[in-house]
Scaffold this active site. Structure first.
Site, PDB file in Angstrom:
ATOM      1  N   ASP A 131      -8.042  -6.465  -5.238  1.00  0.00           N
ATOM      2  CA  ASP A 131      -6.655  -6.740  -4.864  1.00  0.00           C
ATOM      3  C   ASP A 131      -6.615  -7.541  -3.569  1.00  0.00           C
ATOM      4  O   ASP A 131      -7.525  -8.335  -3.309  1.00  0.00           O
ATOM      5  CB  ASP A 131      -5.886  -5.414  -4.742  1.00  0.00           C
ATOM      6  CG  ASP A 131      -4.450  -5.538  -5.240  1.00  0.00           C
ATOM      7  OD1 ASP A 131      -3.663  -6.269  -4.609  1.00  0.00           O
ATOM      8  OD2 ASP A 131      -4.115  -4.895  -6.251  1.00  0.00           O
ATOM      9  N   HIS A 213       0.148  -5.585  -1.322  1.00  0.00           N
ATOM     10  CA  HIS A 213      -0.078  -5.210  -2.713  1.00  0.00           C
ATOM     11  C   HIS A 213      -1.320  -4.335  -2.866  1.00  0.00           C
ATOM     12  O   HIS A 213      -1.305  -3.313  -3.567  1.00  0.00           O
ATOM     13  CB  HIS A 213      -0.211  -6.496  -3.537  1.00  0.00           C
ATOM     14  CG  HIS A 213      -0.176  -6.305  -5.015  1.00  0.00           C
ATOM     15  ND1 HIS A 213      -1.280  -5.906  -5.743  1.00  0.00           N
ATOM     16  CD2 HIS A 213       0.822  -6.500  -5.922  1.00  0.00           C
ATOM     17  CE1 HIS A 213      -0.964  -5.856  -7.024  1.00  0.00           C
ATOM     18  NE2 HIS A 213       0.304  -6.221  -7.168  1.00  0.00           N
ATOM     19  N   SER A 545       1.324  -3.992 -12.198  1.00  0.00           N
ATOM     20  CA  SER A 545       0.397  -3.786 -11.070  1.00  0.00           C
ATOM     21  C   SER A 545       0.438  -2.345 -10.583  1.00  0.00           C
ATOM     22  O   SER A 545      -0.544  -1.848 -10.033  1.00  0.00           O
ATOM     23  CB  SER A 545       0.779  -4.693  -9.898  1.00  0.00           C
ATOM     24  OG  SER A 545       0.211  -5.960 -10.011  1.00  0.00           O
TER      25      SER A 545
END
Length: 770
Positions: A131, A213, A545
């Protein structure tokens, strides 16, 4: 936070094909037959730099999940290298995008009983997260009361800008970053143009997370218990990941506003498997329903290398729903996760001047405008598309100043539209879905008073605004629990059928992916906009996600409880125990339409970890099974070697069929060109992982207009018989069966022993021959 998708477009150079001369340097990934290395070279790197290209051109050398290298060369050089007898394939580096707390309880986890207690909360299992990095200071990543780092761990804590060895601990056991592909892409004058040198003003050349994220997904999978967690008061309570004691290994392959490059992702797969991870979580992929063949897809190739070595790989299904055939990450060795809602929401309501109240959602936490009516305007009535979408510089301050502005969703980040309204002098925003999004809503931490509404509500508000002298206000209602129905399939979740091989049902299952609270970075505010200076320990995001790391955490729990289970066995346990009904025991519905859903929407069902700990039976798979599958879809020996590293010998006489892959779901495909009675028989084998002496009986719910026969109808297991095969025969009349809107009919097969229900969805469809 808008979640963007980018399709992987890969250029494959076939043997002998002429490629135009191009002086532009680009990054290419070269798949090499490692067994053909001359013995004179001590390492593959020496071979590559002596026989293929200069050492200064090489970015990554791959030697675990993939044999080969990536290098910056011209297209003519790449074409010349492709002719080398040891080169199996060449493909150009491309950019991917990220598929951007009550959810652990919502999937069936409870304190002190069941999978959490029996797996010791995932202790000693290592989850590798691919990520944007991690913000290690967050309370979610404390190592308080954790035991020593597992001795099998061989990874490193790579230091860099604002990231030292002290940022790793017994929770974050390792961290690496991969930027060579990203930086090389930015250095090509006429190249693909997405990457660049690391911008030190917005990024960290280290595993530290500048985007948020990665911190969010890591804490969703394995965050520790954090008390008094919330995002500006929303979703207040205790935050925790699915596997709170699992260890985290961070692989930063994505960079703020720059995506993630295949060459770097492949290097991360290589490193993670060597380091000793047990699970890989990758919320990255393509979209628009366009998928590359497995031998041209570095995520599929890297994941095969990991799974073949016992590492479970969880991936996101993409956010291009509710369109059909929008699911991504299709390889059968990947576990592909779609998104569902949970029973928590953040309602807001638009109150019109005529007294009507229309429901929406919002995470706005600033000064309220509730109670005061403001003039209401829809800039889109002018017919100018950019104004209807509230794009940058599209709004006339003289028209919107002091008013609540209606903006259409699409083309720009949802929260950015509010900033445009604010700059033009507007006091608030109503964000309206279009038909494609239907009634599917996600909350956003807007910078101005704003509320998202569904397509129907948006049309009503626009019609009212057109009457003249229209007014409105927005009432924000905080956090509401016990929302019904739940779960429903998120409108954005990638949908089947599988556009590559419809014989393999994708997505595999869904998990919580809407309005998920998890840890956040200090580098940006909750919207991710440069102008958002707010600091939040937690943020609320939606996307596949977010659902992917739920399954990554679930796999960690199962691996901890059953260390001898293969990735396929873990996947089977999760799929065959998944739920197809909501918490009200009614069939799951679609958020975008409110209609009933099918396995094309939810796969095997919604994650249900209460049952996955003890599934009774599992459908296991070996490397040989996957090779047989690749033979069945027409791949030759050289093509299969690109994926598996080893040459394959496909049978010449009895070609395998893809429907016979020992998958936990069953799909029967018939050609539309055939009429009359059609019949197809498929084989499956199950392994008993429950009570030694067990008897299972087949229970069939046949698709409408189809007959399904299972033989034998009873499976008897004992201490000597732990594995059994059975046949499923599907028969239908091609002239009379009515396929639904999805082009298929659906049923199920369950094996029942009085304690377990081992359920597999059945899909029957007619398709034009490829």
């Amino acid at each position: 936070m808008a979640v963007l998708l980018c399709t992987l477009f890969v250029v494959f150079f076939a043997a002998g094909e002429a490629v135009p001369t191009d002086p532009t340097v680009r990054t290419y990934i070269f798949r090499v037959d490692g067994e053909s290395k001359p013995s004179i070279f001590p390492t593959h790197y020496h071979w590559y730099t002596s026989e293929f290209t200069e050492s200064t051109s090489i970015l990554h050398v791959y030697d675990t999940v993939f044999r080969g290298f990536s290098a910056s060369v011209t297209s003519s050089q790449a074409s010349a290298l492709e002719k080398h007898p040891s080169v199996l394939a060449v493909f150009e580096d491309r950019r991917r995008e990220l598929h951007t707390t009550r959810s652990p309880q919502f999937v069936g986890l409870r304190n002190q009983r069941g999978l959490w207690s029996e797996s010791d909360y995932g202790s000693d299992v290592i989850i590798g997260v691919f990520d944007t990095g991690i913000w290690p200071e967050r309370r979610s990543f404390t190592d308080l009361n954790l035991g020593p780092v597992p001795k099998r761990w061989k990874g490193v804590c790579q230091t860099g800008v604002k990231f030292t060895a002290r940022n790793c601990n017994k929770k974050i056991v390792g961290a690496r970053f991969f930027a060579k592909g990203h930086e090389a892409a930015g250095g090509f004058g006429g190249g693909i143009g997405f990457g660049s040198a690391i911008n030190d003003t917005v990024e960290f050349r280290s595993p530290r997370d500048a985007d948020g994220h990665g911190t969010h997904t890591a804490s969703t999978a394995a965050g520790r218990y954090v008390f008094k967690a919330s995002m500006a008061g929303y979703a207040a309570g205790i935050a925790k990941g699915v596997a709170p004691k699992a260890r985290l290994a961070v692989y930063k392959v994505c960079w703020k506003s720059s995506g993630c490059f295949d060459s770097d992702i492949l290097a991360a797969f290589d490193a993670a498997v060597n380091d000793g991870v047990d699970v890989i979580s990758i919320s990255i992929g393509g979209g628009d329903g366009i998928s590359s063949p497995y031998y041209l897809d570095p995520i599929a190739i890297g994941a095969y290398g990991a799974v073949s070595r016992g590492v479970f790989v969880s991936s996101s299904a993409g956010n291009d729903g509710p369109n059909g055939m929008s699911v991504t990450n299709l390889a059968p060795w990947l576990t592909t996760v779609g998104a569902g809602t949970i029973d928590r929401n953040f309602p807001a309501e638009v109150i019109l001047g005529d007294g009507r109240k229309l429901a929406g959602v919002s995470l706005y936490a600033g000064p309220s405008i509730s109670g005061k009516k403001y003039p209401l305007i829809y800039p889109g009535k002018s017919g100018i598309l950019s104004a209807s979408l509230c794009m940058e510089n599209s709004l006339d301050p003289n028209l919107v100043r002091g008013k609540i502005v209606i903006c259409d969703r699409g083309s720009s980040p949802r929260v950015a539209k509010g900033l445009v309204v604010k700059k033009a002098g507007g006091v608030g925003m109503i964000l309206s879905n279009g038909i494609s999004n239907g009634e599917g809503l996600v909350g956003d931490a807007h910078l101005i008073p704003a509320c998202s509404v569904g397509s129907d509500e948006g049309d009503q508000i626009k019609a009212y605004a057109a009457t003249g002298h229209a007014t409105a206000t927005i009432n924000f209602q905080g956090t509401v629990l016990g929302i019904r129905p739940a779960p429903v399939v998120a409108s954005f979740s990638g949908r089947g059928p599988n556009g590559m091989n419809p014989e393999i049902l994708k997505p595999d299952l869904i998990a919580p992916g809407v309005n998920i609270l998890a840890a956040w970075t200090d580098a940006v505010g909750p919207t991710g906009l440069d102008s958002d200076a707010r600091k939040m320990e937690f943020n609320i995001l939606s996307g596949t996600s977010m659902s992917c790391p739920h399954v990554s955490g679930a796999a960690a729990l199962l691996k901890s409880a059953h260390p001898d289970w293969s990735p396929a066995a873990i996947k089977s346990a999760i799929m065959t125990t998944a739920s197809t009904v909501n918490k009200q025991l009614q069939p799951m519905t679609d958020e975008s339409t409110g209609n009933a859903t099918t396995p094309y929407d939810f796969g095997a069902g919604h994650l249900n970890l209460d049952l996955a700990m003890d599934p009774g039976l599992v459908y296991d798979l070996t490397n040989e099974d996957y090779v047989s599958f690749l033979c069945s879809i027409g791949y030759g020996a050289k093509t299969i070697q690109v994926i598996t590293r080893s040459p394959a010998a496909c049978p010449m006489r009895r070609k395998p069929v893809p429907e016979n892959l020992n998958y936990p779901s069953i799909a029967a495909l018939f050609s539309t060109g055939k009429k009359g009675v059609l019949r197809k028989t498929m084989i499956r084998r199950v392994k008993n992982v429950g009570d030694v002496n067990s008897v299972y009986t087949a229970k069939v719910e046949a698709p409408k207009g189809v007959t399904v026969a299972v033989r034998p109808g009873k499976l008897v297991f004992s201490d000597k018989v732990r594995e059994l095969s059975y046949y499923v025969t599907v028969k239908m009349d091609g002239t009379s069966v009515v396929m639904g809107d999805s082009g298929a009919v659906f049923g199920s097969l369950s094996w029942v022993d009085g304690k377990h229900v081992v359920r597999s969805p059945i899909v029957v469809t007619q398709l034009e021959p490829m």
